[in-house]
Design an enzyme around this catalytic site. Sequence first.
Site, mmCIF file in Angstrom:
data_model
loop_
_atom_site.group_PDB
_atom_site.id
_atom_site.type_symbol
_atom_site.label_atom_id
_atom_site.label_comp_id
_atom_site.label_asym_id
_atom_site.label_seq_id
_atom_site.Cartn_x
_atom_site.Cartn_y
_atom_site.Cartn_z
ATOM 1 N NE ARG A 159 35.058 131.431 88.647
ATOM 2 C CZ ARG A 159 35.739 132.527 88.997
ATOM 3 N NH1 ARG A 159 36.462 132.515 90.129
ATOM 4 N NH2 ARG A 159 35.703 133.608 88.262
ATOM 5 C CE LYS A 182 36.355 130.370 85.223
ATOM 6 N NZ LYS A 182 35.402 130.740 84.162
ATOM 7 C CG HIS A 250 28.385 128.819 87.676
ATOM 8 N ND1 HIS A 250 29.617 128.962 88.295
ATOM 9 C CD2 HIS A 250 28.288 129.868 86.818
ATOM 10 C CE1 HIS A 250 30.242 130.027 87.825
ATOM 11 N NE2 HIS A 250 29.446 130.605 86.935
ATOM 12 N NE ARG A 253 31.237 132.851 90.034
ATOM 13 C CZ ARG A 253 32.238 133.628 90.432
ATOM 14 N NH1 ARG A 253 32.582 133.658 91.700
ATOM 15 N NH2 ARG A 253 32.886 134.380 89.562
ATOM 16 C CG HIS A 276 33.455 138.772 87.394
ATOM 17 N ND1 HIS A 276 32.137 139.198 87.471
ATOM 18 C CD2 HIS A 276 33.400 137.417 87.323
ATOM 19 C CE1 HIS A 276 31.338 138.148 87.446
ATOM 20 N NE2 HIS A 276 32.087 137.063 87.362
#
Length: 304
Positions: A159, A182, A250, A253, A276
Amino acid sequence: MLTPGLGAALAEWLSHLRALGGASENTIEAYRADVSSFLGFMQTHHGEGFGIARLATLGQSDMRAWMAHERGRGLSARSLARALSSVKSFSRWMADREGFDASHVLMARAPKYQRKLPRPLSEDGARAMIDQVDTQAAEPWVAARDAAVLTLLYGGGLRISEALGLTGDLHPLPDVLRIRGKGDKERLVPVLPVTRDAVAEYVRLCPYPAEPGQPLFRGKRGGALNPRLVSRAMEQARTALGLPATATPHAMRHSFATHLLAAGGDLRAIQELLGHASLATTQIYTAVDAARLMDVYDKAHPRA
């Protein structure tokens, strides 16, 4: 204004989520907004006396009324589905804490929505984007910087915030980067030789030394590089190349994931590389690849 009991319960739930360490502060704030809005509606719907005890009595009609209200004020189906997920999570936690049955809330069905597919660049487009930003800035070190950032995004699936969060002590780049993404989720990302070379060339030209604890990627005044400047560089490049407005940082990615999948990459491995939490999030790239194949088929076999 929530009743003191509901306000305290919401704060305690959010603290519980923070303690688990699986949610970013932005996610926590989204949960707060979703559940606060839900509880505020129920207080208006049932009267100011609505509190924890009344939460246990909510039925399907209450949930339908709230969802109709949210759609009426313009909330999209996708946003409402996210809000309902937050409400269910809070209700499940409250039911466990207070010992009541939250079935009517948990059984509420989210509205269906068409999930937008990621818009990756083609392999040629991704390479052309990197080549273009490597030549368009007036200062050679700025051009090398922009190219190095995009090479990290495309070569490692990072990211933009992750790439710009790298510090000078990582130069020269190791064989594997330890990225914290994240939700404070950590993952290992292999570094391609072309990526290492691009970053090394930027550092060689940069007027600011790569120092431990300092941003690896610098702005013109020596501070941390603003992600907006990377977006602007891509805006200029995509105009020159005739690429669509979806060619954003983005999208690099997305391109990493889509091209890796098309080359035979394992979906579970791609999930790990992207960071993820759920395989379902990564599976959307299979739909992208299928859509690309259908486009190729349609062009090769046009309908009469």
